[in-house]
Design an enzyme around this catalytic site. Structure first.
Site, mmCIF file in Angstrom:
data_model
loop_
_atom_site.group_PDB
_atom_site.id
_atom_site.type_symbol
_atom_site.label_atom_id
_atom_site.label_comp_id
_atom_site.label_asym_id
_atom_site.label_seq_id
_atom_site.Cartn_x
_atom_site.Cartn_y
_atom_site.Cartn_z
ATOM 1 N N ASP A 152 -9.723 0.387 1.037
ATOM 2 C CA ASP A 152 -8.621 -0.192 1.893
ATOM 3 C C ASP A 152 -9.146 0.297 3.276
ATOM 4 O O ASP A 152 -8.678 0.968 3.929
ATOM 5 C CB ASP A 152 -7.386 0.404 1.617
ATOM 6 C CG ASP A 152 -6.359 -0.386 2.540
ATOM 7 O OD1 ASP A 152 -6.545 -1.419 2.962
ATOM 8 O OD2 ASP A 152 -5.379 0.296 2.565
ATOM 9 N N THR B 54 -4.987 6.462 -0.420
ATOM 10 C CA THR B 54 -6.214 7.205 -0.385
ATOM 11 C C THR B 54 -5.770 8.508 -1.593
ATOM 12 O O THR B 54 -4.878 9.270 -1.220
ATOM 13 C CB THR B 54 -6.595 7.669 0.861
ATOM 14 O OG1 THR B 54 -6.636 6.845 1.833
ATOM 15 C CG2 THR B 54 -7.828 8.518 0.799
ATOM 16 N N TYR C 13 1.042 5.749 -0.703
ATOM 17 C CA TYR C 13 0.569 6.954 -0.112
ATOM 18 C C TYR C 13 0.732 7.916 -0.897
ATOM 19 O O TYR C 13 1.343 8.851 -0.466
ATOM 20 C CB TYR C 13 1.180 6.925 1.413
ATOM 21 C CG TYR C 13 0.796 7.826 2.401
ATOM 22 C CD1 TYR C 13 -0.503 7.384 2.857
ATOM 23 C CD2 TYR C 13 1.704 8.628 3.093
ATOM 24 C CE1 TYR C 13 -0.832 8.234 3.852
ATOM 25 C CE2 TYR C 13 1.302 9.316 4.269
ATOM 26 C CZ TYR C 13 -0.010 9.205 4.878
ATOM 27 O OH TYR C 13 -0.505 9.874 5.883
ATOM 28 N N ASP D 14 0.886 -1.145 -0.051
ATOM 29 C CA ASP D 14 -0.020 0.011 0.107
ATOM 30 C C ASP D 14 1.002 1.200 -0.046
ATOM 31 O O ASP D 14 1.801 1.441 0.837
ATOM 32 C CB ASP D 14 -0.831 -0.144 1.160
ATOM 33 C CG ASP D 14 -2.094 1.217 0.885
ATOM 34 O OD1 ASP D 14 -2.247 1.360 0.073
ATOM 35 O OD2 ASP D 14 -2.702 1.302 2.022
ATOM 36 N N HIS E 12 -3.784 13.746 0.787
ATOM 37 C CA HIS E 12 -4.149 12.979 1.887
ATOM 38 C C HIS E 12 -3.193 12.946 2.989
ATOM 39 O O HIS E 12 -3.516 12.881 4.258
ATOM 40 C CB HIS E 12 -4.416 11.614 1.209
ATOM 41 C CG HIS E 12 -4.706 10.251 2.381
ATOM 42 N ND1 HIS E 12 -5.693 10.298 3.084
ATOM 43 C CD2 HIS E 12 -3.850 9.311 2.795
ATOM 44 C CE1 HIS E 12 -5.777 9.288 3.941
ATOM 45 N NE2 HIS E 12 -4.664 8.441 3.896
ATOM 46 N N GLN F 99 -5.274 2.386 14.452
ATOM 47 C CA GLN F 99 -4.170 3.014 13.914
ATOM 48 C C GLN F 99 -3.317 4.004 14.637
ATOM 49 O O GLN F 99 -2.318 3.918 14.971
ATOM 50 C CB GLN F 99 -4.598 3.578 12.557
ATOM 51 C CG GLN F 99 -3.504 4.167 11.660
ATOM 52 C CD GLN F 99 -4.254 4.914 10.592
ATOM 53 O OE1 GLN F 99 -5.547 4.708 10.008
ATOM 54 N NE2 GLN F 99 -2.927 5.151 9.477
HETATM 55 CA CA CA Z 1 -4.600 2.421 2.501
#
Ligand code: CA
Length: 443
Positions: free
Chosen positions: A244, A370, A140, A138, A145, A251
Site C-alpha cells: 500500500d 502495515t 491498521y 485499509d 506500526h 499524508q
Molecule cells: Ca495501508
C-alpha cells in the site's frame, strides 16, 4: 471443528514434478487462484490454479471434463475473467473445488492425461487483478506500526486511546489497485514545508512502502446484517500480499481530521495468487492481546479466535535500485516480519466492519495495515525503518535509501512453514516507481 483435511496432508505429491520437493511456493497443498492469460496474447482472461511452476487453466480443465459433482459449479465460476462469482459461492463450494483439484493433481490420478494439456507455464503467463474489487478498506492492525508512526506524527501521544479497543480503519480507493508488475508515476500532491507560509503542489519526496496482507471477502453479508465472530472466518476467501504505497509528505499535511486521502490513493499493488483461507488452516495460531491491555469487547471475542485466530505467515520486503539492477545484484531485504504480530485478526476485521450493518461483497479487499513487528528490523515501512528519514537504510553497492527513488522496485514475499505441514507461499508482489509526470501537464 477440524480445520485441516486430506488436502493438507504433507505427504501428498503431484504428478506435476515442479510442485514436489519443498522449495516451491505452490505445492499441491496450496492450490491458490489467480486470473491469467498467455503473456502478450489477446486471449481471454480466466481463472487459474498454481501447481509448482505451472498453472491449471481452469477454462481448459472444465472443457476437458475433469470436474464433477459439487466441484462443477465452482469450477465453472473459476473460468470467468474475475473470481467474484467463485468467491460469492462461499467456502463450501471453494472447498469442494479444492478437494477435486487436490485429487486430480495427485500422483497416480486418472485425470493426469486430460489435465496435462491444460497446464500453462507460469513463466509464459501474465496476470490481472483477480477480482473486481468493489470496495477496499485499509485497517491498521499492527500496534507496533501504529506506535512507531504515532511517535513521528504525535510525539506526545503516539498511541491514541481508541487503538486498543477499536480495529481502526478507513475506506480506501479500489480503482488504483494493480497486480504485481505494476509501475506507477510518483504522485503529486500538496506538501507543507515546516517553515513555509503556504503549501505547494509538488511531486512526493517521501515515497514509502507498506508491507501488508490483503484479505479478499468471499460470501457476502446482507446490508443491515452484521457478521458475528462465529461466522466471520466463513466470509474470507483468501489472502494476498499487499503493498500500500504511501506518500508521507502529502499524508503529514492532509491527514487531519479525516485521515489519509491522496497520500494513499495513487497506487496499491497485490500479488496475483490468492491463497485460500482453507489452504492457510495449518498455519492458524493462538491470538491474545498482551496481559494488561484491554480485552476485546464481546462482539470481537470468540474462543476460536483466541485458539487459532492469528496466522503464522512470514513476510519480507526487498528493494532493487536501478544501480543494483544494472549490476545484476539481487533485491536486498528491507525488513522481515510475521502476520501473527497483528493486534487484530482477519476475523475481527470482518466482525468490526459489519457490526454497524455494512454489507461486505464478494471481491471486497481488506488491507491489514502495515504489519510491523516488535523490533526495528521487522518494521515494514521506510518511515519506521529510517526513523522518519533520519537514519538511511544501507544497501549493497554502498547505496542508501531514506525514501524510494525513481526506478526503485520493491518486492514482497510471504510464506508459511511449520513442522508437520507442507510449506506454502504467496509468490511475489512486485512494483516499480516511475518518475513523476511533469507538473506542466496539470492545468
Ligand atoms: Ca495501508
Amino acid at each position: 471443528m477440524p480445520i485441516t483435511n486430506e488436502t493438507h496432508d504433507p505427504k501428498l505429491r503431484s504428478w506435476v514434478e515442479s510442485a514436489n520437493g519443498g522449495s516451491t511456493d505452490f505445492p499441491i497443498q496450496n492450490l491458490p487462484f489467480a486470473v491469467f492469460r498467455r503473456q502478450g496474447s489477446n486471449q481471454a482472461w480466466r481463472g487459474g490454479v498454481a501447481i509448482g511452476a505451472h498453472i491449471v487453466d481452469m477454462a481448459a480443465a472444465v472443457a476437458a471434463g475433469v470436474f464433477e459433482g459439487a466441484a462443477l459449479a465452482p469450477a465453472h465460476a473459476a473460468t470467468e475473467s474475475t473470481l467474484n462469482h467463485l468467491m460469492r459461492l462461499g467456502q463450501p463450494a471453494s472447498a469442494a473445488l479444492r478437494l477435486a483439484l487436490s485429487r486430480v493433481l495427485r500422483t497416480g490420478a486418472a485425470q493426469q492425461a486430460a489435465l496435462q494439456a491444460c497446464l500453462v507455464p507460469q513463466a509464459e503467463a501474465e496476470y490481472a487483478v483477480p477480482a473486481h474489487i468493489g470496495d477496499y478498506t485499509d485497517f491498521y492492525t499492527s500496534i507496533h506500526h501504529a506506535t512507531n508512526i504515532g511517535k513521528q506524527f504525535r510525539p506526545d501521544s503516539p498511541l491514541l486511546p481508541n487503538y486498543q479497543w477499536v480495529p481502526i480503519g478507513y475506506h480506501g480507493r479500489s480503482s488504483s489497485i494493480g497486480v504485481s508488475g505494476q509501475a506507477f508515476h510518483r504522485p503529486h500532491g500538496q506538501v507543507m514545508a515546516p517553515s513555509a507560509a503556504a503549501p505547494t503542489l509538488q511531486p512526493c519526496a517521501r515515497l514509502d512502502i507498506e508491507l501488508e496482507m490483503g484479505v479478499f471477502i468471499g460470501a457476502p453479508n446482507a446490508l443491515g446484517e452484521p457478521v458475528g465472530m462465529t461466522q466471520a472466518p466463513d466470509h474470507i476467501f483468501g489472502l494476498v500480499l499487499f503493498n500500500d504505497w504511501s506518500a508521507r509528505d502529502i499524508q503529514g499535511w492532509e491527514y487531519q481530521p479525516l485521515g489519509p486521502f491522496l497520500s494513499k490513493n495513487f497506487a496499491s499493488t497485490i500479488s496475483p495468487w490468492i491463497v485460500t483461507w482453507e489452504a492457510l488452516a495449518p498455519f492458524r495460531t493462538a491470538f491474545a492481546h498482551p496481559a494488561g491491555d484491554p480485552q476485546p469487547l464481546p462482539y470481537l471475542n470468540h474462543p476460536d479466535n483466541a485458539a487459532e485466530g492469528a496466522l503464522n505467515i512470514e513476510l519480507q520486503a526487498l528493494i532493487q535500485t536501478p544501480a543494483m539492477r544494472q549490476a545484476g545484484t539481487a533485491p536486498a531485504r528491507l525488513c522481515q516480519t510475521n502476520y501473527r504480530h497483528a493486534y487484530w485478526t482477519a476475523a475481527q476485521m470482518v466482525a468490526h466492519h459489519t457490526v454497524g450493518g455494512c454489507n461486505l461483497q464478494a471481491g471486497d479487499l481488506l488491507g491489514t495495515g502495515t504489519l510491523s513487528g516488535p523490533t526495528l528490523d521487522s518494521a515494514c515501512a521506510l518511515i519506521e525503518l529510517t526513523e522518519g528519514g533520519k537514519r538511511p537504510v544501507q544497501l549493497p553497492g554502498g547505496e542508501q535509501r531514506t525514501w524510494l527513488q525513481d526506478g526503485d522496485t520493491v518486492v514482497l514475499r510471504g510464506w508459511c512453514e511449520k513442522a508437520g505441514a507442507a510449506r506454502i507461499g504467496f509468490g511475489e508482489c512486485v512494483g516499480t516507481v516511475l518518475p513523476a509526470k511533469s507538473a506542466l501537464h496539470i492545468d
